[in-house]
Scaffold this active site. Structure first.
Site, PDB file in Angstrom:
ATOM      1  N   ASP A  82      48.772  28.836 -97.951  1.00  0.00           N
ATOM      2  CA  ASP A  82      49.632  29.220 -96.831  1.00  0.00           C
ATOM      3  C   ASP A  82      49.183  30.508 -96.154  1.00  0.00           C
ATOM      4  O   ASP A  82      48.476  31.330 -96.745  1.00  0.00           O
ATOM      5  CB  ASP A  82      51.064  29.443 -97.322  1.00  0.00           C
ATOM      6  N   ASP A  83      49.667  30.651 -94.918  1.00  0.00           N
ATOM      7  CA  ASP A  83      49.680  31.907 -94.146  1.00  0.00           C
ATOM      8  C   ASP A  83      48.366  32.267 -93.464  1.00  0.00           C
ATOM      9  O   ASP A  83      48.307  33.263 -92.747  1.00  0.00           O
ATOM     10  CB  ASP A  83      50.105  33.104 -95.013  1.00  0.00           C
ATOM     11  N   HIS A 133      52.808  25.859 -90.460  1.00  0.00           N
ATOM     12  CA  HIS A 133      53.636  26.793 -91.235  1.00  0.00           C
ATOM     13  C   HIS A 133      54.390  27.722 -90.287  1.00  0.00           C
ATOM     14  O   HIS A 133      54.733  28.843 -90.662  1.00  0.00           O
ATOM     15  CB  HIS A 133      52.736  27.593 -92.179  1.00  0.00           C
ATOM     16  N   HIS A 137      56.000  32.899 -88.956  1.00  0.00           N
ATOM     17  CA  HIS A 137      56.592  32.980 -90.295  1.00  0.00           C
ATOM     18  C   HIS A 137      58.029  33.508 -90.304  1.00  0.00           C
ATOM     19  O   HIS A 137      58.392  34.352 -91.142  1.00  0.00           O
ATOM     20  CB  HIS A 137      55.721  33.843 -91.211  1.00  0.00           C
ATOM     21  N   HIS A 228      48.308  31.270-101.572  1.00  0.00           N
ATOM     22  CA  HIS A 228      48.085  31.867-100.247  1.00  0.00           C
ATOM     23  C   HIS A 228      46.638  32.332-100.117  1.00  0.00           C
ATOM     24  O   HIS A 228      46.126  33.006-101.021  1.00  0.00           O
ATOM     25  CB  HIS A 228      49.027  33.058-100.031  1.00  0.00           C
TER      26      HIS A 228
END
Length: 293
Positions: A82-83, A133, A137, A228
């Site tokens: 993620d991210d 995603h 965020h 991540h």
């Protein structure tokens, strides 16, 4: 004299007979028509009711749109990151994945895709899955519908610009999303909502060894592993993590591939209690959810 008496008796009997004949006949009660007697309905035995219910087809279930893990026949798992993309760390992770011939799924932030589209394009070109995603965020569960729609649409556009197609999966930041949001997002964007069942809490930066050990301890067939690609310790943990997962026999696929392998869960038959008074087992505690993602 005797003849006279005989004649008198005959006359008396004749008068009595005539009087009786002149009386009206006694009234008769009307006949009561016969009624048919209906048999009372018989009670259907419980066993017969259960058998009839079992033969009645159940209404079709709506397809699932949210997944923490997948029931599969085989040692398949999905590694997810993620991210990103990160300008420095994501390319290093792509090198590691290529060396191990592993396909992963990247849940990317729209802002980062817009800044580093070439990294996203490389990941897609090397067979990895690119998924949404959100744009920046936020906590989607606390936003208006228009705000959520803007987050998703901008990210969708950025991904499509980078790799030529829109994503089919969404991981909400922090795993935070309402049931209503899941439904309209699925209806409007076509996204399945992907959460996870393995979380090493690498965002707390506990160190590479801790990240590796948590993943190895929690991963099982059908797992969706969260991590991540923006934390150095996570990238440092991956070489030994991949080695040991492979040694355990796990095979790596993208999330969409894992969903495509889903098999029905076979219900276990209920064991008949030895005695009617047997105590019921206490329910297991529900594990607390993690704030990852």
């Amino acid at each position: 004299m005797a003849n006279y008496r005989l004649l008198f008796c005959c006359a008396e009997m004749l008068s009595f007979t005539v009087a009786i004949a002149a009386q009206p006949p006694p009234a008769t009660k009307p006949a009561i028509p016969a009624r048919s007697i209906e048999a009372a309905p018989k009670a259907v035995p419980a066993k017969v009711q259960k058998e009839a219910a079992a033969k009645t087809p159940a209404p079709p279930k709506e397809p699932a749109i949210t997944f923490n893990s997948v029931h599969v026949d085989g040692p398949y798992i999905a590694m997810t990151f993620d991210d990103g993309p990160s300008a420095t760390l994501t390319p290093k992770l792509l090198d590691l994945l290529a060396a191990h011939h592993i396909k992963a799924t990247f849940f990317v932030i729209g802002e980062n895709v817009a800044e580093f589209p070439e990294i996203v394009a490389r990941a897609a070109h090397e067979g990895h899955e690119i998924a949404s995603h959100s744009w920046s965020h936020p906590n989607l569960a606390k936003m208006s519908q228009e705000g959520v729609r803007s987050q998703l649409q901008r990210t969708d556009d950025a991904i499509k610009s980078a790799i030529g197609k829109s994503p089919s999966l969404l991981r909400p930041p922090y795993g935070s999303i309402t049931e209503r949001e899941k439904r309209w997002i699925h209806d409007e964007f076509g996204y399945d909502i992907i959460l996870w069942d393995v979380d090493p809490l690498d965002w707390k930066r506990p160190g590479p060894a801790v990240v590796r050990n948590r993943i190895l301890k929690e991963t099982r067939a059908g797992s969706i592993v969260l991590s991540h690609d923006i934390h150095p310790g996570t990238i440092e943990a991956m070489p030994s993590t991949f080695d040991e997962l492979e040694a355990k026999g796990f095979k790596f696929v993208t999330v969409s591939e894992l969903l495509g392998m889903a098999t029905p869960v076979t219900p276990h038959p209920k064991a008949e209690p030895a005695e009617k008074t047997a105590a019921k087992a206490a329910p297991s505690p529900v594990p607390a959810s993690s704030p990852g993602g």
